[in-house]
Design a protein around this motif. Structure first.
Motif, mmCIF file in Angstrom:
data_model
loop_
_atom_site.group_PDB
_atom_site.id
_atom_site.type_symbol
_atom_site.label_atom_id
_atom_site.label_comp_id
_atom_site.label_asym_id
_atom_site.label_seq_id
_atom_site.Cartn_x
_atom_site.Cartn_y
_atom_site.Cartn_z
ATOM 1 N N ALA A 40 0.827 -1.205 0.000
ATOM 2 C CA ALA A 40 0.000 0.000 0.000
ATOM 3 C C ALA A 40 0.864 1.259 0.000
ATOM 4 N N ILE A 41 1.972 1.214 0.766
ATOM 5 C CA ILE A 41 2.880 2.363 0.810
ATOM 6 C C ILE A 41 3.544 2.564 -0.554
ATOM 7 N N TRP A 42 3.961 1.447 -1.178
ATOM 8 C CA TRP A 42 4.563 1.533 -2.509
ATOM 9 C C TRP A 42 3.574 2.162 -3.497
ATOM 10 N N LYS A 43 2.327 1.708 -3.462
ATOM 11 C CA LYS A 43 1.314 2.215 -4.390
ATOM 12 C C LYS A 43 1.057 3.700 -4.154
ATOM 13 N N GLU A 44 0.968 4.088 -2.887
ATOM 14 C CA GLU A 44 0.707 5.495 -2.557
ATOM 15 C C GLU A 44 1.818 6.413 -3.067
ATOM 16 N N LEU A 45 3.058 6.009 -2.835
ATOM 17 C CA LEU A 45 4.185 6.856 -3.239
ATOM 18 C C LEU A 45 4.349 6.888 -4.754
ATOM 19 N N ARG A 46 4.089 5.763 -5.397
ATOM 20 C CA ARG A 46 4.215 5.747 -6.854
ATOM 21 C C ARG A 46 3.108 6.563 -7.518
ATOM 22 N N GLU A 47 1.922 6.597 -6.892
ATOM 23 C CA GLU A 47 0.857 7.448 -7.417
ATOM 24 C C GLU A 47 1.186 8.916 -7.212
ATOM 25 N N LEU A 48 1.812 9.208 -6.084
ATOM 26 C CA LEU A 48 2.200 10.588 -5.795
ATOM 27 C C LEU A 48 3.395 11.013 -6.634
ATOM 28 N N LEU A 49 4.302 10.079 -6.920
ATOM 29 C CA LEU A 49 5.542 10.390 -7.618
ATOM 30 C C LEU A 49 5.731 9.477 -8.830
ATOM 31 N N PRO A 50 4.888 9.589 -9.855
ATOM 32 C CA PRO A 50 5.076 8.771 -11.056
ATOM 33 C C PRO A 50 6.335 9.195 -11.801
ATOM 34 N N ASP A 51 6.841 8.315 -12.656
ATOM 35 C CA ASP A 51 8.072 8.609 -13.392
ATOM 36 C C ASP A 51 7.955 9.896 -14.210
ATOM 37 N N SER A 52 6.790 10.112 -14.834
ATOM 38 C CA SER A 52 6.612 11.311 -15.652
ATOM 39 C C SER A 52 6.727 12.577 -14.813
ATOM 40 N N TYR A 53 6.200 12.500 -13.588
ATOM 41 C CA TYR A 53 6.272 13.655 -12.701
ATOM 42 C C TYR A 53 7.708 13.898 -12.236
ATOM 43 N N LEU A 54 8.413 12.823 -11.897
ATOM 44 C CA LEU A 54 9.798 12.963 -11.461
ATOM 45 C C LEU A 54 10.673 13.530 -12.580
ATOM 46 N N ASP A 55 10.435 13.070 -13.805
ATOM 47 C CA ASP A 55 11.194 13.602 -14.933
ATOM 48 C C ASP A 55 10.933 15.099 -15.108
ATOM 49 N N LYS A 56 9.682 15.505 -14.899
ATOM 50 C CA LYS A 56 9.317 16.913 -15.029
ATOM 51 C C LYS A 56 10.016 17.752 -13.966
ATOM 52 N N ILE A 57 10.002 17.236 -12.718
ATOM 53 C CA ILE A 57 10.655 17.947 -11.625
ATOM 54 C C ILE A 57 12.156 18.037 -11.865
ATOM 55 N N LYS A 58 12.720 16.951 -12.371
ATOM 56 C CA LYS A 58 14.159 16.929 -12.610
ATOM 57 C C LYS A 58 14.550 17.973 -13.643
ATOM 58 N N THR A 59 13.689 18.142 -14.650
ATOM 59 C CA THR A 59 13.953 19.147 -15.690
ATOM 60 C C THR A 59 13.849 20.559 -15.128
ATOM 61 N N GLU A 60 12.835 20.774 -14.286
ATOM 62 C CA GLU A 60 12.590 22.110 -13.758
ATOM 63 C C GLU A 60 13.586 22.508 -12.677
ATOM 64 N N LEU A 61 14.045 21.543 -11.913
ATOM 65 C CA LEU A 61 14.946 21.835 -10.806
ATOM 66 C C LEU A 61 16.316 21.227 -11.069
ATOM 67 N N GLU A 62 17.166 21.972 -11.726
ATOM 68 C CA GLU A 62 18.514 21.477 -12.003
ATOM 69 C C GLU A 62 19.302 21.400 -10.706
ATOM 70 N N SER A 63 20.233 20.475 -10.670
ATOM 71 C CA SER A 63 20.988 20.286 -9.437
ATOM 72 C C SER A 63 21.829 21.500 -9.080
ATOM 73 N N SER A 64 22.017 22.400 -10.027
ATOM 74 C CA SER A 64 22.832 23.581 -9.757
ATOM 75 C C SER A 64 22.024 24.731 -9.169
ATOM 76 N N LEU A 65 20.707 24.579 -9.046
ATOM 77 C CA LEU A 65 19.880 25.652 -8.504
ATOM 78 C C LEU A 65 20.258 25.944 -7.060
ATOM 79 N N PRO A 66 20.073 27.186 -6.630
ATOM 80 C CA PRO A 66 20.320 27.506 -5.221
ATOM 81 C C PRO A 66 19.386 26.700 -4.326
ATOM 82 N N MET A 67 19.871 26.333 -3.155
ATOM 83 C CA MET A 67 19.070 25.542 -2.242
ATOM 84 C C MET A 67 17.802 26.269 -1.831
ATOM 85 N N GLU A 68 17.853 27.614 -1.726
ATOM 86 C CA GLU A 68 16.676 28.370 -1.316
ATOM 87 C C GLU A 68 15.520 28.166 -2.296
#
Length: 387
Positions: A40-68
């Motif tokens: 159930a925990i796996w299903k909940e987190l995967r619904e909250l964080l699908p691969d498409s969403y993670l890819d989108k976040i990764k694109t928007e938030l580059e690792s070089s962005l300021p922590m703030e």
């Protein structure tokens, strides 16, 4: 053995972020195959964080962005997803940081606000707490402390809580984490001692009707103050105990199983359409949907936990390790199927050293074992005994 949800969430996060170790990956696979809660925990987190969403976040938030900026995004996510728990709302940016190569500790240390939140969450999860309606949990466990709330004056001394004053019959919840025990005296004089990993709900004032409390989880020894005109009810998972004045032990650690041991007086245990009346020295075992069984018990052994002592005679390794997990605050995993059913005699106290106890089990050829991880991530692995 129940697996702490927080630990399962941590494993799932490691998995979807690609930073999971081989050992943790194997453990997660085992949990997903055997535990509906883990699934159930796996299903909940995967619904909250699908691969498409993670890819989108990764694109928007580059690792070089300021922590703030990353933290600001995390706060916006928390607002947008407020129906989820706070820690779940922050998973997307945390996972991204793992993918992007940033250290997770960077988030914890980045702002005083997030550092305070993380510290508070850890403190609450490891502390004895009293939750009152409309208020933040009160941390207990002091040698001596007093505080006022809900029209009552609370007094805490040497691991015991009591209160006086005019209060409404509002519900309060007392939660005791692993490794700890605690006592509470209710307004009618009833005394309750809670074992580790236990939670109980009770009113601040019983009012004019029945006296009723609910043992939500865990184990408790209850000494009920006599009051024939006001029966005392203890609600349990799928069971109810009715008493007038008596002392008894209640164990609800195992799912769908309740054990009630009567030391004095008389009680009636009800479970669905079944009911039974106990006399001193009798142990009732109630399994959901089944007839209640009656056995006898050794009082010194069964109640030894009140003194921090655990004494088992012909118990399963599963039962012993459940107590070990609660007493020492460590996750226990059986790597080899069937080893958990092995019968043994065992004795340990809450002041013993866990590694010494496990070494003794190995010397007695009960099982092999290994420890992995450190601190809160420690795991005790149990295996079949082999020379």
């Amino acid at each position: 053995m129940p697996i702490p949800p927080d630990f399962v969430e941590k494993l799932v996060l490691e998995k979807i972020s690609g930073v999971i170790t081989p050992e943790h990956s194997a453990l997660l696979d085992k949990l997903l195959a055997e535990s509906e809660e883990a699934q159930a925990i796996w299903k909940e987190l995967r619904e909250l964080l699908p691969d498409s969403y993670l890819d989108k976040i990764k694109t928007e938030l580059e690792s070089s962005l300021p922590m703030e900026r990353i933290l600001r995004y995390a706060q916006e996510e928390e607002t947008r997803r407020r129906k989820y728990r706070y820690r779940i709302a922050l998973l997307a940016p945390v996972t991204l940081l793992a993918i992007g190569g940033l250290c997770y500790l960077g988030i914890v240390k980045s702002t005083s606000q997030n550092q305070a939140l993380a510290k508070k969450e850890r403190l609450l999860s490891s502390s004895i707490t009293l939750s009152l309606p409309g208020q933040s949990p009160v941390i207990l466990g002091q040698q001596y402390a007093t505080f006022n709330s809900k029209g009552a004056a609370f007094h805490e001394e040497k691991g015991a809580l009591s209160w006086t004053g005019k209060t409404k019959p509002e519900p309060a919840t007392l939660t005791v984490p692993v490794t700890k025990q605690y006592k509470v005296t209710l307004p009618d004089g009833t005394k309750i001692m809670l074992n580790a990993a236990s939670s109980i709900q009770f009113p601040l004032n019983f009012g004019k009707g029945n006296r009723e409390i609910t043992l939500l989880t865990g184990e408790a020894f209850i000494e009920v103050a006599k009051d024939p005109s006001h029966p005392f009810l203890v609600h349990l998972p799928n069971n109810t105990i009715q008493v007038l004045g008596t002392a008894f032990n209640v164990d609800t650690y195992e799912k769908n199983l309740v054990k009630v041991a009567l030391t004095s007086g008389k009680i009636t245990l009800r479970s669905g359409s079944y009911s039974t009346t106990l006399s001193p020295g009798q142990l009732a075992i109630s399994e959901t949907g089944k007839q209640i069984k009656i056995n006898t018990f050794d009082q010194d052994s069964l109640l030894a936990w009140k003194d921090g002592v655990y004494d088992y005679d012909e118990a399963s390794l599963q039962e012993v390790m459940n107590a070990v997990s609660r007493t020492f605050g460590i996750l226990v995993v059986f790597d080899d199927p069937g080893v958990e059913s092995r019968k043994l005699k065992a004795y340990f106290t809450n002041t013993d050293t866990l590694s010494v106890f496990m070494k003794n089990l190995n010397t007695a050829q009960v099982c092999n074992y290994t420890f992995t991880g450190t601190g809160m991530d420690s795991v005790l692995h149990i295996k079949e005994y082999k020379k």
